[in-house]
Scaffold this active site. Structure first.
Site, PDB file in Angstrom:
ATOM      1  N   HIS A  89     -11.167  29.539  32.424  1.00  0.00           N
ATOM      2  CA  HIS A  89     -11.467  30.445  31.319  1.00  0.00           C
ATOM      3  C   HIS A  89     -10.303  31.381  31.072  1.00  0.00           C
ATOM      4  O   HIS A  89      -9.619  31.793  32.013  1.00  0.00           O
ATOM      5  CB  HIS A  89     -12.752  31.246  31.577  1.00  0.00           C
TER       6      HIS A  89
ATOM      7  N   HIS B 256      -9.583  35.053  29.442  1.00  0.00           N
ATOM      8  CA  HIS B 256     -10.145  36.315  28.980  1.00  0.00           C
ATOM      9  C   HIS B 256      -9.347  36.782  27.771  1.00  0.00           C
ATOM     10  O   HIS B 256      -8.111  36.825  27.823  1.00  0.00           O
ATOM     11  CB  HIS B 256     -10.018  37.397  30.060  1.00  0.00           C
TER      12      HIS B 256
END
Ligand code: 5GP
Length: 140
Positions: free
Chosen positions: A102, A104
Site C-alpha cells: 500500500h 499512503h
C-alpha cells in the site's frame, strides 16, 4: 516472505470487511485509512496479491502509482491541501504493519505535523463524507 491472504487489506478486497472507497478499477483500489495521520489520508493498493515493493509486479506498481497521483490531485482540491506526502513501508523493519502493498497518500498543510501512526481512529461518518467528496473530485 510469502504473501499471506489473511491480511486486512486482502479482506477488504474480498469484501469481507468494509472500507470507505474513493477509487476502484480492474487493478487498483483506493480507500481511506481508518487511523488517518491527517484528514483525507488515503491508501492505494493493487488488487493482485503483493506483500510489498519487493515482490509486486512492475505493472501493478505502475498502476498503483498512477492512481496515487490522481488521488493526490483530488486531495489538493477537496482538502485545500498545500502539499502531499507519500509513504510506503516494506517489511517489519521498514515500518510495515499490513502485509499487502500500500501507498499512503496524505494531504498536508504548512506547519501542521502528521499525527503519530495509529493514534486516532476517525469517525465512520467523517470518513464516509470525505470519501464521497474524493469520489466526486476523481470523477469531475
Ligand atoms: P503500514 O504501517 O503497514 O504502512 O500502514 C498500515 C495502515 O493501515 C495504517 O496507517 C493503519 O491505520 C491502516 N489500517 C489498519 N487497519 C485498517 C483497516 O481495517 N482499514 C483501513 N482502512 N485502514 C487500516
Amino acid at each position: 516472505m510469502a504473501y499471506d491472504p489473511g491480511n486486512i487489506f486482502a479482506k477488504i478486497l474480498r469484501g469481507e470487511i468494509p472500507a470507505h472507497k474513493v477509487y476502484e478499477d480492474d487493478h487498483v483500489l483506493a480507500f481511506l485509512d481508518i487511523m488517518p495521520r491527517a484528514a483525507g489520508h488515503a491508501l492505494v493498493i493493487p488488487k493482485a496479491p503483493a506483500r510489498n515493493l519487493l515482490d509486486v509486479e512492475a505493472g501493478d506498481l505502475a498502476a498503483v502509482m498512477a492512481v496515487a497521483q490522481r488521488v493526490a490531485q483530488a486531495q489538493m482540491k477537496v482538502f485545500t491541501a498545500e502539499g502531499i506526502t507519500l509513504t510506503q513501508h516494506n517489511e517489519k523493519a521498514g515500518g510495515q504493519e499490513v502485509f499487502h502493498l500500500h501507498v499512503h497518500v496524505i494531504p498536508r498543510h504548512a506547519g501542521v505535523e502528521l499525527l503519530p501512526p495509529l493514534s486516532h481512529t476517525e469517525a465512520p461518518d467523517v470518513l464516509a463524507q470525505q470519501a464521497a467528496q474524493l469520489r466526486a473530485a476523481l470523477m469531475g
